[in-house]
Design a protein around this motif. Structure first.
Motif, PDB file in Angstrom:
ATOM      1  N   HIS A  13      -8.730  -2.840  -2.245  1.00 21.43           N
ATOM      2  CA  HIS A  13      -9.502  -1.721  -1.706  1.00 21.43           C
ATOM      3  C   HIS A  13     -11.001  -1.980  -1.728  1.00 21.43           C
ATOM      4  CE1 HIS A  13      -5.569   0.190  -2.016  1.00 21.43           C
ATOM      5  NE2 HIS A  13      -5.997   0.923  -1.002  1.00 21.43           N
ATOM      6  N   LYS A  29       0.344   9.395   0.705  1.00 21.98           N
ATOM      7  CA  LYS A  29      -0.864   8.651   1.065  1.00 21.98           C
ATOM      8  C   LYS A  29      -2.003   9.566   1.511  1.00 21.98           C
ATOM      9  CE  LYS A  29      -1.129   4.996   0.837  1.00 21.98           C
ATOM     10  NZ  LYS A  29      -1.434   4.245  -0.395  1.00 21.98           N
ATOM     11  N   CYS A  50       0.872  -1.174   0.000  1.00 22.88           N
ATOM     12  CA  CYS A  50       0.000   0.000   0.000  1.00 22.88           C
ATOM     13  C   CYS A  50       0.907   1.222   0.000  1.00 22.88           C
ATOM     14  CB  CYS A  50      -0.898  -0.030   1.232  1.00 22.88           C
ATOM     15  SG  CYS A  50      -1.896   1.451   1.387  1.00 22.88           S
TER      16      CYS A  50
HETATM   17 MN    MN Z   1      -3.959   1.053   0.184  1.00 17.06          MN
END
Ligand code: MN
Ligand code: PEP
Length: 367
Positions: A205, A57, A27
Motif C-alpha cells: 500500500h 473492502k 488484497c
Molecule cells: Mn489492498
C-alpha cells in the motif's frame, strides 16, 4: 520512559521460525478458488507465516468491488484449514468483528480509513471486550501519530494486549513515486514513543505498484520493523482490487529471498569495540555542532538588535539566497547531499528569523 501500553510481543502470538514475519495474501478474497489456490501457493513457498485477505473492502468510489462479505470468511477459513496458516482480515465495525469471531479468524486488523475515526475504533474495541485476539492497527490515512497511538490505547483499554502496528504510508496531495508517502519518521517516532510495540510494514500500500515492493521492504527491515504484509494473488493483473501492487506467490518468494536481514546488535567483541569508538566520535561531533549552532544563534540575536537600531527589515532576500548558494556548493564539495543542506539551512534560517523577530519586537523597558 512511561509505559503507555500493556503489550505481548508478536513473537508470542505469531511465533515464526524465521525473520522477518511475513503476512501475505490477496488484497481481496474474490472467489473460493482464488483464495484457496493463492493460499496454497503461498504456503508452498515456506516463507509465509500468516494469510491475509480483505473481506469487506473500503473503496474510495462506489461501484468498485466492495468485497465478498461473510461468504468470503468461509473461503478464508478454508484456506486456513488447507494450509495450517493463521488468517487475518480487516474489520471496520462491530458486525465485522462478530462475524470474524464466529468464523474463527485468528488475527484482526484495523484499516487506515478506520483508524482515523475514534468512534469506529471505539466500537471495535467495545465489541472485543473480554476477547483475547491479536489486533493489528494500520496507521491513519493522515500523518497523525496521536490518532494511531489513540487507536492502540482504545484496544488496550478494552483488555487487548496482543497488538501490533502496521505502517502503510500516508495519503498526500503531492503525488510522489509512492501511492502513500512512507514518511518513515512517523514509524521511527512511534517506535521511540512505544519501544515495546512491534511494527510491521505494508510495502504494497505504500508502493501502489509491484516494482517498488522490494525497495520498501528492505528499507522497513533496515529500520528494524518486525515484519511485512505484502499482497499476493495467483493472477495479479486480473485482481478485482489493487491489481497493480499485487505479486504472484512465486514473485513474493523472490522478494523475500532478496532481502538482507540485519541484526540490531552483534555479540562480536570487535564489532562492539569499533561501534563504541564510532559512537564516541559521533557524540563529540554532535557536541561541536550544538555549540557552533548556539554561537550562530547568538550572532543572529546581535544582528537582530543591530537591524532594529537601524530600522532594517529582518528578512534580506539577497543575503539568504547567497547563503543557500554558497553553502550548497560548499556542502557538495564535502560530499553532502544538496537536499539535506537545503533542509538544514531552512531550519537554521527559520530559527534565526524567530530570534530576530523576538529582538525586534521586544519592548524596551522605560525608566
Ligand atoms: Mn489492498
Ligand atoms: C488493504 O490492506 O487491502 C487495505 C485496504 O489497506 P489500507 O487500510 O492500508 O488502505
Amino acid at each position: 520512559m512511561k509505559k503507555t501500553l500493556q503489550l505481548e510481543s508478536i513473537s508470542k502470538w505469531l511465533p515464526t521460525a524465521s525473520k522477518p514475519i511475513i503476512i501475505s495474501g490477496p488484497c481481496s478474497a474474490e472467489t473460493e478458488d482464488q483464495m484457496v489456490t493463492t493460499a496454497k501457493q503461498l504456503a508452498a513457498t515456506g516463507k509465509v507465516h500468516a494469510l491475509r485477505a480483505g473481506i469487506w473492502k473500503p473503496r474510495t468510489r462506489p461501484g468498485q468491488y466492495e468485497g465478498a462479505g461473510e461468504e468470503g470468511l468461509k473461503w478464508l477459513v478454508q484456506a486456513k484449514k488447507e494450509t495450517g496458516l493463521p488468517v487475518t482480515t480487516e474489520v471496520a465495525n462491530a458486525a465485522h468483528v462478530d462475524a470474524c469471531l464466529k468464523a474463527g479468524v485468528d488475527i484482526l486488523w484495523i484499516g487506515a480509513r478506520t483508524t482515523v475515526n475514534p468512534f469506529s475504533v471505539q466500537e471495535i474495541a467495545d465489541a472485543l471486550k473480554g476477547v483475547d485476539i491479536p489486533v493489528m492497527v494500520k496507521n491513519p490515512i493522515n500523518p497523525d501519530l496521536e490518532l494511531w497511538i489513540g487507536a492502540l490505547e482504545r484496544l488496550n483499554k478494552a483488555g487487548l494486549t496482543k497488538l501490533a502496528a502496521i505502517h502503510r504510508g500516508f495519503s498526500s496531495f503531492e503525488k510522489g513515486p509512492f501511492r502513500n508517502a512512507p514518511m518513515w519518521d512517523m514509524g521511527i517516532e512511534l517506535k521511540t514513543r512505544i519501544p515495546e510495540l512491534d511494527i510491521l510494514c505494508d510495502p504494497s500500500h505504500i508502493a501502489g505498484n509491484r516494482e517498488l515492493i522490494s525497495f520498501i521492504s528492505q528499507k522497513a527491515l533496515d529500520l528494524d520493523m518486525a515484519g511485512l504484509m505484502i499482497e499476493a494473488h495467483i493472477n495479479p493483473d486480473a485482481a478485482w482490487s489493487d491489481a497493480k501492487q499485487q505479486v504472484t506467490p512465486a514473485n513474493l518468494a523472490k522478494i523475500i529471498d532478496g532481502l538482507v536481514v540485519r541484526t540490531v546488535s552483534s555479540d562480536n567483541k570487535t564489532f562492539k569495540d569499533t561501534l563504541s569508538i564510532l559512537r564516541e566520535q559521533i557524540d563529540q561531533l554532535d557536541d561541536e555542532i550544538m555549540s557552533k549552532m548556539a554561537a550562530r544563534m547568538k550572532i543572529s540575536e546581535k544582528i537582530g538588535q543591530y537591524k532594529k537600531e537601524n530600522g532594517v527589515t529582518i528578512l534580506q532576500v539577497n543575503r539568504w539566497e547567497e547563503i543557500i548558494q554558497t553553502r550548497i556548493t560548499l556542502g557538495k564539495a564535502m560530499g553532502l547531499n544538496p537536499d539535506f543542506t537545503t533542509d538544514l539551512l531552512k531550519l537554521i534560517h527559520q530559527e534565526s528569523i524567530q530570534i530576530q523577530t523576538k529582538v525586534m519586537n521586544k519592548v524596551e523597558e522605560r525608566v
